[in-house]
Design an enzyme around this catalytic site. Sequence first.
Site, PDB file in Angstrom:
ATOM      1  N   GLY D 130      80.005  11.804  18.501  1.00 18.72           N
ATOM      2  CA  GLY D 130      79.589  10.991  17.353  1.00 18.72           C
ATOM      3  C   GLY D 130      79.127   9.612  17.772  1.00 18.72           C
ATOM      4  O   GLY D 130      79.834   8.624  17.556  1.00 18.72           O
ATOM      5  N   TYR D 131      77.967   9.555  18.350  1.00 20.44           N
ATOM      6  CA  TYR D 131      77.416   8.268  18.817  1.00 20.44           C
ATOM      7  C   TYR D 131      76.311   7.765  17.880  1.00 20.44           C
ATOM      8  O   TYR D 131      76.477   6.800  17.163  1.00 20.44           O
ATOM      9  CB  TYR D 131      76.849   8.430  20.235  1.00 20.44           C
ATOM     10  N   SER D 132      75.172   8.463  17.904  1.00 25.77           N
ATOM     11  CA  SER D 132      73.991   7.969  17.186  1.00 25.77           C
ATOM     12  C   SER D 132      74.223   7.836  15.690  1.00 25.77           C
ATOM     13  O   SER D 132      74.946   8.626  15.086  1.00 25.77           O
ATOM     14  CB  SER D 132      72.823   8.924  17.387  1.00 25.77           C
ATOM     15  N   GLU D 247      78.275  12.934  33.727  1.00 24.46           N
ATOM     16  CA  GLU D 247      77.277  13.960  33.993  1.00 24.46           C
ATOM     17  C   GLU D 247      76.748  13.771  35.413  1.00 24.46           C
ATOM     18  O   GLU D 247      75.635  13.289  35.587  1.00 24.46           O
ATOM     19  CB  GLU D 247      76.115  13.764  33.015  1.00 24.46           C
TER      20      GLU D 247
END
Lengths: 388, 388, 397, 397
Positions: D130-132, D247
């Site tokens: 839940g970033y953008s 990543e």
Amino acid sequence: MDFSLNEDQELFRKFVRKYLNDQEQTKVARDYIAGNVEAVKQAITGVNELGCMMVNIPDDYDGMGLGKLDLVPIMEEFGRTLMPGVFLETSAFAVPIINQFATTEQKQQYLSEVASGEKAFTIAWLEPSRSYTEKGIQLEAILEQEQFTLNGMKTQVADVAFAQYLIVPVRVNGEVSIIVVDKETPGLTITAQKGFDETRQLSSIYFDNVTVPISALIGPLGDGWGILQEGLLSYNAAVSSVCVGAMEKIIEVASEYACIREQFGQAIGRYQAIKHRLADMKLSLETARSLSYYANWALETTSEDRVEAICSARIFATQAFVEIAAHNIQIHGGIGFTEEIDCHLFVKRSRFYENYLGTQAQYYDQAISALGWDAATKAKEHENLLIS
Amino acid sequence: MDFSLNEDQELFRKFVRKYLNDQEQTKVARDYIAGNVEAVKQAITGVNELGCMMVNIPDDYDGMGLGKLDLVPIMEEFGRTLMPGVFLETSAFAVPIINQFATTEQKQQYLSEVASGEKAFTIAWLEPSRSYTEKGIQLEAILEQEQFTLNGMKTQVADVAFAQYLIVPVRVNGEVSIIVVDKETPGLTITAQKGFDETRQLSSIYFDNVTVPISALIGPLGDGWGILQEGLLSYNAAVSSVCVGAMEKIIEVASEYACIREQFGQAIGRYQAIKHRLADMKLSLETARSLSYYANWALETTSEDRVEAICSARIFATQAFVEIAAHNIQIHGGIGFTEEIDCHLFVKRSRFYENYLGTQAQYYDQAISALGWDAATKAKEHENLLIS
Amino acid sequence: MDFSYTAQEEQFRQELRTWLEENLPEGWLASQQLPSEEAELGQFLRKWQKTLADSRWAAIAWPEKHGGRNATLMEEIIYHQEMVRVKAPPLVNYVGLHMVGPTLMQIGTPEQQEKYIPKILTGEEVWCQGYSEPNAGSDLAAVQTTAVKKGDKWVINGQKIWTSFAHFADRCFLVARTSKGEKKHHGITCFLLDMNQPGVEVRPIIQMNGEHDFNEVYLTDAVAYDSEIIGQVDDGWRVTIALLMHERTGIGAQVFSLEQQFAELVNVAQTVTEDDQPLIAKPEVRKRLLDLYMNQRGSLLNYYRNLTKQLKVGHPGVEGSMDKLFVSEMTKKLFSEAISIQGHAGMLWEEDAVQDQGYWQKNYLYSFGQTIGGGTSEIQKNTIAERILGLPKDVGR
Amino acid sequence: MDFSYTAQEEQFRQELRTWLEENLPEGWLASQQLPSEEAELGQFLRKWQKTLADSRWAAIAWPEKHGGRNATLMEEIIYHQEMVRVKAPPLVNYVGLHMVGPTLMQIGTPEQQEKYIPKILTGEEVWCQGYSEPNAGSDLAAVQTTAVKKGDKWVINGQKIWTSFAHFADRCFLVARTSKGEKKHHGITCFLLDMNQPGVEVRPIIQMNGEHDFNEVYLTDAVAYDSEIIGQVDDGWRVTIALLMHERTGIGAQVFSLEQQFAELVNVAQTVTEDDQPLIAKPEVRKRLLDLYMNQRGSLLNYYRNLTKQLKVGHPGVEGSMDKLFVSEMTKKLFSEAISIQGHAGMLWEEDAVQDQGYWQKNYLYSFGQTIGGGTSEIQKNTIAERILGLPKDVGR
């Protein structure tokens, strides 16, 4: 997995860079433009003393016995400074074909002379037909009594001043052969041509009953076209490295300038028009570098995909060099348009390589053919022929 | 010197724009996507009532008797809203070839029906060979006793729902002819195909012993290829106008969005990455517009350079549309990637035109040929032949 | 839509064409050879301008009383077309004729008009334009050259750059800072500076193509008088802009040149051979030429469309920034392609070149200046985006 | 320089390859058909992840104690290569496996690790990120979703967007504003939010290719507890960044996919015909393919070069931004060319397409997201210019 130059290679780079920095980088090229050939010869002597010309010559002939990849950092450094001379023509064209096709006697002579820095080669290929195709080679050599007699003309031969020998593709009995001709042979006349890239001096060479012993023939009679193709693979792998070096230098200089030059109260590097252009240039540079490293690796290891790898590196790097050199002027603005700073020297050199020793279009065709895309088509055409 | 649309043409544009604004612009296209064909037909009826379909039909056949340039603003407005339908196929392909090649009886029937808005045309050209070349036309029509019997298949026929008639290139005795076929003719089966651009509905059409009277033949027997070429000139001049309208709308929307969307505390239109991209888009748009105006002028005046002018407009405008539609998504960011807003509709339509009724490559060749650059080469080749 | 010219316009064209045939420098049509020696070149160019002026062909848009023809915009267009057609020698006093003269007529005092205008026309006094400085390129308002009032004199110090034809110039339309305003475009004053004085030193800038069109101008206690101020003290920004607005045909001359250059390039491709085949026999050459064709046509037609608008509204529009951007980028592209299609033979220079004495090579290098001078492409894009598309102002402004 | 793999690496590859052959969903290699119905798809993907987890192939870089293989970077690379080779089904819990899990191991409390990690591995709990937000895209720190402490609860309100797989997710790694800091990246806190509660509403976003990968998540008085905070309150920016740093293979999977897609496109050109000729018989198609070839090779080799550096220095470098920029732009280019070369037949869709059930068309449309998601190309260029070339910061930052 290790896709990088090794420590020795990077160390050699440092020596070369230090030496060329001491020569004030493009000052050597500017000396050449100013007609000061002696100063350039001195700088070249210094380069030779570092051992640059020995790198890919076998131990037996006083060389270092190293490979194509070991030339990469050297070529990059030459690119950075637009170093004048015939390194590419010698180390990346003449030496590989001599090494591959010449007799032991020939190797003994030519390779040792190159290794010692005593003598160098350039390539006398183009003729008034202006084409790098096989058909374009028309200079006639008549073989009689163990010697060739050459009549005809070559044009746009680069930097004869720094070379003793010419690699001359000729036609013997209608077929292409490769002959090494000493530029001081009687009957040979060298006439300077005015050139676009003043850091490369071009000449026309007229052959008027020039006689050369049969011992100057490289490889079997009539095999010249194939030999040239091998030479071109080496040359193109190397020239892509030269372009990489030049682009690297351009981007360093342009980035620095973008940080200090202000307009409207801001460093111009803060404007995305400049900033993103530089980012694109950097990406092109690194891509050209990856392709050129791989091309040289493929050449060294005679990898199956070496032809397409080398053509790709050559096309991409020369094209990127042309574009980046042009962007560099725009980033510099008016000052980039003057003779005073180096921008234009890089533009001119970039265009020099664009179609030197083969056009971009020819390399597209060669890569396509090497990838079998032609063959697939031809097979299909053939099949259609059978059906219809 | 007056290189602009005249006042009447601009006035007509206003009517069309007002009407399409009242239809909520791309809502009609979205109705079509949702399968609401009736709503679209209603909107088309409205367009017809404005007289759009009468514009370039001669007075004698109940039209306005105007020219190609009078279609320009209408096509631009259709482009702005991605208006579904077969206006291009009818007004810019069928009408011109009927006008030029058909008999008086045929004109009386077809042109009057078009002018009244009663009936329209689409083009059933492509076949399973997937090519717009002459060779690609293989659907066979056998002429016996004053009627043609058609067997074969056409594919990717656009928006049959809105057309009564099909322009069908066929092969009669091995040569190409053009036949008008009513889509309700027995033996004709229409099968919907799934399409990339949902604002154009594609169909396969199967012809199973479809019989058509000889009176449906347009122009002389065997002249079909030439007739198609004339039709394509009109079509391509018009499609370039459609692309111009679409690009104009995109740039308005993208500029507006760039003014209101903020990131990092700034309207994104303040960043040169966005700002300069929009400036480039605007320049492409205006260039496409100039080329398309000129193309239509050249068509209307049968100017000597009409072929190269029309090909140029077609190539440039469709290509610019593809690029601008793609940039529009990037400017919008994530939201531009959704079905919700219109960005994707423009992308899809741009790709629809790219190779519709001829590939970009074919138009390059046609323009080159019209400019005589082929001829020059061929003359030279011929000369060489004579010499050698 | 109508691309034809009126009978009157055609007559104008014919009159000019006939005059040119009779009055161009001897041998000009054959070779367009300018003297290579600089002093000789100056003489040659002044003589050419005098020839034009004597027949009222030097400044056709000027009123008749000043030696012009009160030409219409379309006549000016035709003038450019015909000059490009014969590749007429450059106007040594271009700045005087197209910028300073009209500005003087607009806002000069009667004394200034009387003193300067006649000599501008004849080329007796050649003018240059003192705008750009090393730190004021795109950002013109950042001028740092100062003019300080001392007694009845203004003492001027600073440096100008990119001053075309300064090496031939007698006077300079100079922008200097006379006070520090609140905003940087306040406190600027325009002077009509005498170049023939000790405080003015002109140093050549050699371009990357080896030629000399531009100069640096060093001002060291150079002197100007009140009578040599145009407009008001400290209110020169408006004058500065007014000067730039007098080019009503915009980049017309370049547009027509580009059209001609394209035609010539096609000719090169049709006549220069490789392996006995004309270059145009190569598919990729034809493709490149068609791309150029489309864009060259586009730039010409855009120009005509903007011209049409100008004919209707009476003044040039901001669309000129699109013309400038496009034609300059296209000129670069055209000459770059000219290098590419020649293959390695494109690396020959001047008399050793295979075509046109290296015209293509030299102009390729020169073309890099086109997207920088007169407002960089980046500045044009800002203008297009801000003034046509309504996007917000750039950072820093 | 050495492109070979060690015997151990080859053995790893072989082991995985064999396992895949035996364990891929039935019929997968032939058609790669995912269930079209959403609930069914969710089940299918969870099952696939469970299958992987059961054989310790779900999160190979994780420590063995957590069910991983403690894989080397090269093993991860090989893993990606092999997964791309068989076009393995996507990992429904990608966010959990590659981002949340490693972050929990790094800075989660022992309780959090125990509670969440095992279920991440098996896919029992699927995570989303839940970033953008609508007004925090490129400018991530501009998050407006608020979390307010009330009693022992945090009450969360706001809206998230572009939340991949939220429609399958049980938990969300949520970034919310807990106080107004001096700078906008202060006062942020990261929550491990339960998605299965009344205050959370997931709405699908339908992409331009008609598929559904992303969602909007509306938070209306959603609740989290202190135990669901990772890191410190108001110090979440560091956690936010830490999550993105896990990543370590960068965009490797896309690089290998691009390589495969290029080979497949050549195959299309060789097999699809026009007028009975394969498309590749057209010179312009060959030219386009060679341009793609060079760039695709370049993107792969750039990646290998950056990987080499990473192997030496032990952590990924900023060069990853070049990889991201290049491979995303190239992917767009490749699919765009795939449309072009098919001619008008490229306008057919799904089962009516002439090749691969419209794979090329669908992915062309999908590819537009590549240069937007995960940092737009514009952001990547800023990063390259600022962090690699040393240019000044952008306006607004």
